[in-house]
Design an enzyme around this catalytic site. Structure first.
Site, PDB file in Angstrom:
ATOM      1  N   ASP A 168       0.838  -1.196   0.000  1.00 58.90           N
ATOM      2  CA  ASP A 168       0.000   0.000   0.000  1.00 58.90           C
ATOM      3  C   ASP A 168       0.882   1.259   0.000  1.00 58.90           C
ATOM      4  OD1 ASP A 168      -2.344   1.468   0.126  1.00 58.90           O
ATOM      5  OD2 ASP A 168      -3.209   0.258   1.726  1.00 58.90           O
ATOM      6  N   ASP A 229     -10.635   2.895  -3.067  1.00 57.32           N
ATOM      7  CA  ASP A 229     -11.039   1.634  -2.424  1.00 57.32           C
ATOM      8  C   ASP A 229     -12.492   1.303  -2.725  1.00 57.32           C
ATOM      9  OD1 ASP A 229      -8.611   2.006  -1.228  1.00 57.32           O
ATOM     10  OD2 ASP A 229      -9.359   1.963   0.824  1.00 57.32           O
TER      11      ASP A 229
HETATM   12  C1  GAL Z   1      -6.192   1.024   1.665  1.00 55.08           C
HETATM   13  C2  GAL Z   1      -6.221  -0.041   0.603  1.00 55.08           C
HETATM   14  C3  GAL Z   1      -7.214  -1.082   1.031  1.00 55.08           C
HETATM   15  C4  GAL Z   1      -6.767  -1.672   2.344  1.00 55.08           C
HETATM   16  C5  GAL Z   1      -6.562  -0.564   3.371  1.00 55.08           C
HETATM   17  C6  GAL Z   1      -5.940  -1.092   4.647  1.00 55.08           C
HETATM   18  O1  GAL Z   1      -5.346   2.044   1.299  1.00 55.08           O
HETATM   19  O2  GAL Z   1      -6.593   0.519  -0.623  1.00 55.08           O
HETATM   20  O3  GAL Z   1      -7.329  -2.088   0.039  1.00 55.08           O
HETATM   21  O4  GAL Z   1      -5.575  -2.388   2.148  1.00 55.08           O
HETATM   22  O5  GAL Z   1      -5.757   0.475   2.873  1.00 55.08           O
HETATM   23  O6  GAL Z   1      -5.734  -0.102   5.572  1.00 55.08           O
END
Ligand code: GAL
Length: 459
Positions: A168, A229
């Site tokens: 990430d 997301d």
């Molecule tokens: C976001 C990501 C998600 C998940 C989340 C966890 O940035 O896009 O898929 O991994 O963080 O905190």
């Protein structure tokens, strides 16, 4: 747990990019030979989020037993044999601090056996094990990130038997990612252990109005997120579909064997999608050549949603060996038509998966009537058409024959149009099988929506 929005997290990481700049590692592509078709598996985040309360909610918290239970179901309930073979951690698996040697460690209460043992559990069942980390000083939920520890973390993942790494981008500066993501890819590569590399790099850059360098991204990552997301709603799924359609000229050419656009997890079987909408997500993710990463409680999923996730014919489109991502070729009055070239290919003509997507909300199915030629399918021998959700065979349809589908509100009809293989050659000319009777061809003038249908854009 309070998490800042993405912009705040980005700013927090701004000071760190200077550090990365001075590390000066020679960077090259990952070249790992993995993910020749889009990865398939199960990912915790969308359904289980950052539930760390194993005292009050032991059944649903992020713990080793959750992942072991999901693995057992993947193996015992037919998912594995369909190709779903990655079980992946997402955020919130870590302890708050590294160990005394600076190595990452899992939360000791929720993962008492440790990550190597969990990975082993997967491997013993023929599954692959995925892990989540973040190219920043913290993960999005505030656990230790990899910045400053790239080499040691890549090595740790290899030692733990990790097969898939989702990296990430919270708490880092998107400008740094052009060097940082390839740098971590370099260290992954250097371990000698093949690990699928899932990146969030273009997403964070787009968010910061930075033009992603897709050439470098393709050479570094096996998959990457371009957009926000996914949330548990049809609205969220539609926003992703729109993003992919509106930006297709830039992003579709980047997909191919070993490197895929990732529109995020499948939310089928959760709370937010109806049955029709669930089929729509599955169909569109097949058109997108998207990773199929289910994020659902497999212990309680209803059979009709499980059947969607386990639809072999739709999975076959998703996993088509050509790896060409589909495009939106028509959009008007709430009806969209999407086309993805697939195998078999005969005499230079592709077969296609065609999705008729109904974005309308009037309470009755919409009738869509087209000829294959209007969709750009012009092989003179015709195409064998099958509806992939209801299994109906339409028989062989010649390019100029008009055919009709009824598409439910917020639903989809997904058909496979297989170019008819020639059965012999006489005097240099291909001969074709006699078309069987076509039970579903309709009067071309009955359609309401497509009187003025015009083909827009073809491959
Ligand atoms: C976001 C990501 C998600 C998940 C989340 C966890 O940035 O896009 O898929 O991994 O963080 O905190």
């Amino acid at each position: 747990m309070k998490m800042g929005n993405k912009e705040e997290r980005r700013m927090t990481g701004a000071v760190l990019w200077v550090l990365v700049g001075v590390m000066g590692v020679g960077v090259r592509g990952l070249e790992n030979g993995l993910a020749r078709t889009p990865p398939m598996g199960w990912l915790a985040w969308q359904r289980f989020r950052c539930n760390t309360d194993c005292v009050n909610d032991p059944h649903n918290c992020i713990s080793e037993s959750l992942f072991m239970q999901m693995a057992d179901i993947i193996v015992n309930q037919g998912y594995q044999e369909l190709g779903y073979d990655i079980i992946s951690l997402d955020d919130c698996w870590l302890a708050r601090n590294r160990d005394s040697h600076g190595r990452l460690q899992a939360d000791p209460h929720r993962f008492p056996s440790g990550i190597a043992a969990l990975s082993d559990y997967m491997h013993k069942r023929g599954l692959k094990f995925g892990i989540y980390e973040d190219y920043g000083n913290f993960t999005c939920a505030g656990y230790p990130g990899i910045l400053g520890y790239l080499q040691i973390d890549a090595q740790t993942f290899a030692e733990w038997g990790v097969d898939y790494v989702k990296l990430d981008g919270c708490y880092s500066h998107p400008v740094d990612m052009d060097q940082g993501y390839p740098e971590f890819g370099y260290y992954l590569n250097k371990t000698g252990r093949p690990m699928v590399y899932s990146c969030s790099w273009p997403f964070y850059q787009i968010l910061s109005h930075i033009q992603p360098n897709y050439t470098s991204i393709i050479n570094t990552c096996n998959l990457w997120r371009n957009f926000d997301d996914i949330q548990d709603s049809w609205e969220s799924v539609q926003r992703i579909i729109d993003y992919y359609g509106d930006n297709q000229d830039e992003i579709v050419p980047n997909a191919g064997p070993g490197h895929w656009n990732d529109p995020d997890m499948l939310i089928i079987g959760n709370f937010g999608l109806s049955y029709e909408q669930s089929k729509s997500q599955m169909a569109m993710w097949a058109i997108f050549a998207a990773p199929l990463l289910m994020s659902v409680d497999l212990r309680t999923i209803r059979p009709e949603y499980r059947a969607i996730l386990q639809n072999q014919a739709v999975i076959a489109v998703n996993q088509d060996s050509l790896g060409i991502q589909g495009k939106r070729i028509y959009k008007d009055k709430g009806i969209e038509i999407w086309a993805r070239p697939i195998t078999p290919v005969t005499q230079g003509h592709y077969s296609y998966a065609i999705a008729f997507l109904n974005r309308r909300t009037d309470g009755t199915p919409s009738e869509v009537s087209v000829t294959l030629r209007e969709l750009g399918l012009a092989f003179p021998g015709g195409y064998a058409i099958t509806d992939l959700f209801d299994g109906v065979h339409y028989g062989t349809v010649l390019p100029d024959k008009r055919f009709k589908v009824d598409v439910n509100p917020s639903g989809v009809v997904l058909v496979r149009c297989e170019v008819i293989k020639s059965i012999g050659f006489g005097g240099g000319r291909a001969q074709f099988r006699e078309p069987p009777p076509q039970r579903t061809l309709r009067n071309p003038f009955q359609n309401q929506l497509f009187n003025n249908f015009r083909q827009q854009r073809h491959f």
